[in-house]
Design an enzyme around this catalytic site. Structure first.
Site, PDB file in Angstrom:
ATOM      1  N   TYR A 276      -2.148  -0.133  10.532  1.00 55.39           N
ATOM      2  CA  TYR A 276      -2.149  -0.517   9.116  1.00 55.39           C
ATOM      3  C   TYR A 276      -0.847  -0.110   8.422  1.00 55.39           C
ATOM      4  O   TYR A 276      -0.186  -0.940   7.788  1.00 55.39           O
ATOM      5  CB  TYR A 276      -3.336   0.134   8.413  1.00 55.39           C
TER       6      TYR A 276
ATOM      7  N   SER B 249       0.841  -1.200   0.000  1.00 52.14           N
ATOM      8  CA  SER B 249       0.000   0.000   0.000  1.00 52.14           C
ATOM      9  C   SER B 249       0.872   1.245   0.000  1.00 52.14           C
ATOM     10  O   SER B 249       1.961   1.264   0.591  1.00 52.14           O
ATOM     11  CB  SER B 249      -0.892   0.010   1.246  1.00 52.14           C
TER      12      SER B 249
END
Length: 384
Positions: A235, A207
């Site tokens: 995250y 990501s």
């Protein structure tokens, strides 16, 4: 930071020795943090323009001889990856927590494909990344087939936006386990099958949020109180940990193993993560569809990395140049440079050692598996 000793597993210094040479870093510097956020914003605003040269769906080279495992393939990007690989002729294994949903999808795809050629070569196997026991059992079941594995796509991930801190039954923060620890364990345990499928690839769906991530290797669960936990921290840190681990894994894999490791950014994609957003943010999220990829567009960088014939050569070139990070492919299917913190080879070695300890593998697990030896993991022996 570069070290001259990082290219060889035999001469590499231990993580403790590397860390002792410099003061332990406890957070991103404000300039790193600002640059990271600027990159994330730039990516969101311009990703569609940067990827405008790509077709949608992405045309794939011949994949009839490939066997591919795709984790988290019942929704979002993973669903598109599995479907497109299967329709292009690959043998696809949907590694999922919900077998019922996967089998219903397979039936639906088979019906839609009926009359276009041979039935799709696709199946489902149970895998729950919130259970390291499940990861071990999945790997053992697959390796027992004694067949080749050509592509492992670690796609499954979670981003529980705004949610309080949660821990798996193994005791690890859920983002860190699902996004990093479990895929790392799965990748290593599947080495016997990946070697049989050589040349093979491990593709980690990462990501752009790793650019604002930080990993404290002495507090990967974020429980010490030195940092206030947020879901964004969980995250982004887990995605950075994945790149750091992948970089050392690529360095430790000898060329003769035929395995290469690639991290990819799918871009900023409209997937099920939106259901966890606060209502007001959900509204804004859906007001800017032009900027955000749909799952089919978001699948392109992974499909490219999994099938492009030049990818192994590119990975080996980076290793030969002693580049501190593994191959990183951006959402426009072009090589990109991970974050400044991802280049910190000292903490990458520490992440490597800490990860192997947390998932119950010996430090020489990679070398032993490449040589054909068995490796015991402390997980998986008992049934749930």
């Amino acid at each position: 930071m570069e070290t001259t000793s990082s290219s060889s597993s035999t001469s590499s210094p231990s993580a403790a020795e590397l860390i002792s040479k410099s003061k332990r870093k406890e957070a991103l510097g404000w300039m790193e943090w600002l640059r990271g956020w600027l990159y994330v914003i730039y990516e969101m605003l311009f990703q569609r323009i940067l990827a405008s040269h790509l077709q949608n769906p992405l045309p794939l080279p011949p994949v009839n001889d490939l066997t591919c495992i795709v984790t988290g393939s019942t929704s979002g990007i993973g669903r598109e990856i599995a479907r497109q690989l299967a329709e292009s002729g690959a043998h696809v294994v949907m590694a999922v927590r919900n077998l019922k949903a996967a089998n219903e999808l397979i039936q639906k795809w088979q019906e839609e494909w009926s009359g276009k050629g041979l039935p799709l070569n696709i199946e489902a196997m149970e895998l729950d990344l919130l259970s390291l026991d499940s990861v071990v059992r999945f790997a053992e079941a697959w390796n027992a087939r004694l067949g080749p594995l050509h592509v492992l796509i670690n796609n499954a991930g979670i981003f529980s936006i705004g949610e309080p801190q949660k821990f798996s039954k193994d005791g690890y923060e859920e983002h860190m386990q699902v996004n990093h620890l479990a895929p790392a364990l799965l990748s290593i345990l599947l080495f016997p099958s990946l070697i049989r499928g050589s040349p093979s690839r491990i593709i980690n769906v990462n990501s752009v949020m790793h650019y604002v991530g930080f990993v404290d290797t002495e507090d990967m669960n974020v429980v010490s109180g030195r940092r206030k936990y947020t879901s964004l921290m969980g995250y982004s840190g887990s995605k950075l940990a994945q790149i750091k681990f992948s970089s050392i894994l690529q360095k430790r894999l000898p060329a003769e193993s035929g395995i290469n490791v690639v991290c990819v950014s799918p871009g900023i994609v409209s997937t099920n993560v939106a259901r966890d957003l606060p209502k007001i943010v959900q509204a804004a999220y859906h007001l800017i569809p032009y900027f955000i990829f749909n799952p089919q567009e978001g699948s392109r960088s992974t499909l490219f990395s999994a099938t492009d014939p030049q990818m192994p050569e590119y990975c080996e070139l980076l290793k030969a140049d002693d580049w501190p990070v593994c191959a990183f492919i951006s959402q426009d299917c072009r090589p990109a440079n991970p974050s400044e913190e991802a280049h910190n080879i000292e903490t990458s070695y520490k992440v490597w050692e800490k990860t192997l300890d947390l998932v119950g593998l010996p430090l020489d697990a990679v070398e032993r598996l490449v040589e054909g030896d068995e490796v015991k993991c402390r997980y998986g022996a008992q049934e749930e």
